[in-house]
Each structure stands twice: as structure tokens, then as C-alpha cells.
Design a protein around this motif. Structure first.
Motif, mmCIF file in Angstrom:
data_model
loop_
_atom_site.group_PDB
_atom_site.id
_atom_site.type_symbol
_atom_site.label_atom_id
_atom_site.label_comp_id
_atom_site.label_asym_id
_atom_site.label_seq_id
_atom_site.Cartn_x
_atom_site.Cartn_y
_atom_site.Cartn_z
ATOM 1 N N THR A 48 0.812 -1.224 0.000
ATOM 2 C CA THR A 48 0.000 0.000 0.000
ATOM 3 C C THR A 48 0.844 1.273 0.000
ATOM 4 N N SER A 49 2.126 1.147 -0.215
ATOM 5 C CA SER A 49 3.006 2.312 -0.241
ATOM 6 C C SER A 49 2.866 3.058 -1.564
ATOM 7 N N SER A 50 3.437 4.246 -1.602
ATOM 8 C CA SER A 50 3.366 5.065 -2.811
ATOM 9 C C SER A 50 4.294 4.520 -3.894
ATOM 10 N N ASP A 51 3.937 4.809 -5.126
ATOM 11 C CA ASP A 51 4.790 4.420 -6.252
ATOM 12 C C ASP A 51 6.187 5.008 -6.072
ATOM 13 N N GLU A 52 6.228 6.270 -5.690
ATOM 14 C CA GLU A 52 7.502 6.970 -5.515
ATOM 15 C C GLU A 52 8.405 6.261 -4.499
ATOM 16 N N ALA A 53 7.848 5.869 -3.361
ATOM 17 C CA ALA A 53 8.646 5.225 -2.315
ATOM 18 C C ALA A 53 9.168 3.861 -2.771
ATOM 19 N N CYS A 69 23.823 -11.829 -9.627
ATOM 20 C CA CYS A 69 23.716 -10.377 -9.465
ATOM 21 C C CYS A 69 23.381 -9.695 -10.786
ATOM 22 N N ARG A 70 24.054 -10.092 -11.862
ATOM 23 C CA ARG A 70 23.741 -9.514 -13.178
ATOM 24 C C ARG A 70 22.289 -9.770 -13.554
ATOM 25 N N THR A 71 21.799 -10.941 -13.225
ATOM 26 C CA THR A 71 20.413 -11.295 -13.549
ATOM 27 C C THR A 71 19.444 -10.429 -12.770
ATOM 28 N N MET A 72 19.647 -10.296 -11.465
ATOM 29 C CA MET A 72 18.747 -9.486 -10.649
ATOM 30 C C MET A 72 18.801 -8.017 -11.074
ATOM 31 N N ILE A 73 19.983 -7.523 -11.358
ATOM 32 C CA ILE A 73 20.130 -6.139 -11.807
ATOM 33 C C ILE A 73 19.406 -5.939 -13.130
ATOM 34 N N ALA A 74 19.538 -6.897 -14.040
ATOM 35 C CA ALA A 74 18.858 -6.790 -15.340
ATOM 36 C C ALA A 74 17.347 -6.731 -15.153
ATOM 37 N N PHE A 75 16.810 -7.560 -14.263
ATOM 38 C CA PHE A 75 15.361 -7.530 -13.991
ATOM 39 C C PHE A 75 14.934 -6.157 -13.483
ATOM 40 N N TYR A 76 15.631 -5.665 -12.453
ATOM 41 C CA TYR A 76 15.241 -4.396 -11.850
ATOM 42 C C TYR A 76 15.428 -3.228 -12.811
ATOM 43 N N ARG A 77 16.492 -3.244 -13.603
ATOM 44 C CA ARG A 77 16.672 -2.182 -14.602
ATOM 45 C C ARG A 77 15.492 -2.146 -15.569
ATOM 46 N N GLU A 78 15.101 -3.314 -16.027
ATOM 47 C CA GLU A 78 13.997 -3.380 -16.995
ATOM 48 C C GLU A 78 12.679 -2.962 -16.345
ATOM 49 N N ILE A 79 12.461 -3.364 -15.123
ATOM 50 C CA ILE A 79 11.240 -2.952 -14.409
ATOM 51 C C ILE A 79 11.207 -1.437 -14.266
ATOM 52 N N LEU A 80 12.346 -0.846 -13.904
ATOM 53 C CA LEU A 80 12.393 0.601 -13.693
ATOM 54 C C LEU A 80 12.253 1.405 -14.989
ATOM 55 N N LYS A 81 12.339 0.752 -16.135
ATOM 56 C CA LYS A 81 12.092 1.421 -17.421
ATOM 57 C C LYS A 81 10.594 1.598 -17.679
ATOM 58 N N LEU A 82 9.771 0.839 -16.967
ATOM 59 C CA LEU A 82 8.321 0.940 -17.138
ATOM 60 C C LEU A 82 7.831 2.287 -16.619
ATOM 61 N N PRO A 115 6.099 4.752 -14.120
ATOM 62 C CA PRO A 115 6.143 4.588 -12.660
ATOM 63 C C PRO A 115 5.017 3.743 -12.063
ATOM 64 N N ALA A 116 3.792 3.937 -12.487
ATOM 65 C CA ALA A 116 2.686 3.156 -11.917
ATOM 66 C C ALA A 116 2.832 1.674 -12.244
ATOM 67 N N ASP A 117 3.295 1.368 -13.464
ATOM 68 C CA ASP A 117 3.499 -0.037 -13.851
ATOM 69 C C ASP A 117 4.689 -0.633 -13.107
ATOM 70 N N ALA A 118 5.792 0.129 -13.046
ATOM 71 C CA ALA A 118 6.974 -0.356 -12.330
ATOM 72 C C ALA A 118 6.627 -0.642 -10.873
ATOM 73 N N SER A 119 5.907 0.278 -10.254
ATOM 74 C CA SER A 119 5.529 0.089 -8.854
ATOM 75 C C SER A 119 4.633 -1.131 -8.680
ATOM 76 N N ALA A 120 3.690 -1.333 -9.589
ATOM 77 C CA ALA A 120 2.805 -2.502 -9.485
ATOM 78 C C ALA A 120 3.610 -3.798 -9.533
ATOM 79 N N VAL A 121 4.574 -3.868 -10.442
ATOM 80 C CA VAL A 121 5.410 -5.072 -10.547
ATOM 81 C C VAL A 121 6.256 -5.231 -9.284
#
Length: 173
Positions: free
Chosen positions: A31-36, A140-153, A155-161
């Protein structure tokens, strides 16, 4: 969080941060904000990226819930701990409805598809549930790749994921 910031022993600081994250993050991230949520993820990414370059074993420990070694400098976690506090505060002060899990799963499926289409040196998806057997740098490369790609979405979509991924450590399938 202040006690963790003041802790001199890196293993103790990491253990306390992990306990705090396991206890409060799954409940509050929903229930936190997308920004946080995005700020917290961005701060953790910075830690993972620095560790990948100089200490892949500690990066692996942080990404997989293991124990860091004595070489880990707990001060590196301060911005991430501050961001975690914001996740908790915002879930109380700026609560929003939990993400639509099926939608988040569809978005994450797209992330997985893009990540594995673009990079070849990542850990196989099916092996991520057993990270202990994976090479540290590859995990580590795998986790970083996932998070980088998520953060390209957006903000509302990235936060939902992210909120769906962080709900008790379960990844959408």
C-alpha cells in the motif's frame, strides 16, 4: 532503522536490515506510494551494482537473502534503509490500493521476455529459486537486469510489478 545505521558489524547490520525487511516490507510495500517503492528499488540497485563490481559474493548474499561477509560495509545500505523507511511511512500516510496482481504478473512476464531476449549471460530463470548453486556475478547480473527493466516501465506499472514481487518474497509466475 537508526539502530541498523549505527551498527558497526556488517553481518549484524545486514541481518537486522534483512529481518526488518522480511517483517515489514511485504506488508507495507503493498500500500506504499509508487515513488517510495521506486526509490527503494533504485537505492538497492545502486548497492547491487557497486557490489557486483567489487564483491560479487556479497551482492549474491544481499540479492538472495544470504549472509554478507565481514568485508561488507553496512554504511552502503544507509540510503536504501532510508528509502525502506519511506516505504513504511508512505503505506501509513499515503496508502494506496494494492496492485492488481494479474496485471502485474503480465507486466513482469513482459519484463522477463525482454531481459532474456537482450542478454545471454544471465542465470536460467528456473534456477533462480535455488540461488545458492548459481555463480555470484551471474545471479547479481540477472537481478540487476530484472530491476533495470522494471524501472524502465512507467512509474505506476513499475511500482505494481515491484510491489507484487516484494509481497513476501514471492515472484509472480
Amino acid at each position: 532503522i537508526g539502530v541498523i545505521r549505527a551498527e558497526k558489524d556488517p553481518a549484524t547490520a545486514q541481518r537486522r536490515a534483512s529481518e526488518l525487511a522480511q517483517r515489514y516490507l511485504p506488508r507495507h510495500v503493498q500500500t506504499s506510494s509508487d515513488e517510495a517503492v521506486i526509490r527503494f528499488t533504485s537505492e538497492m540497485m545502486k548497492v547491487f551494482e557497486r557490489l557486483l563490481q567489487r564483491d560479487p559474493e556479497n551482492c549474491k548474499a544481499l540479492t538472495s537473502g544470504g549472509s554478507v561477509s565481514a568485508s561488507f560495509d553496512a554504511r552502503e545500505m544507509r540510503p536504501a534503509l532510508d528509502a525502506m523507511a519511506q516505504v513504511i511511512d508512505d503505506s501509513v500516510d499515503k496508502a494506496q490500493p494494492p496492485p492488481d496482481a494479474p496485471r502485474a504478473q503480465r507486466l513482469f512476464a513482459g519484463v522477463l521476455e525482454r531481459v532474456y531476449a537482450e542478454q545471454r549471460d544471465l542465470a536460467p530463470l528456473q534456477s533462480l529459486s535455488r540461488p545458492a548453486g548459481l555463480p555470484a556475478a551471474q545471479l547479481c547480473r540477472t537481478m540487476i537486469a530484472f530491476y533495470r527493466e522494471i524501472l524502465k516501465l512507467p512509474p505506476a506499472d513499475a511500482s505494481a510489478v515491484l510491489r507484487t514481487l516484494m509481497r513476501g518474497g514471492q515472484r509472480p509466475s
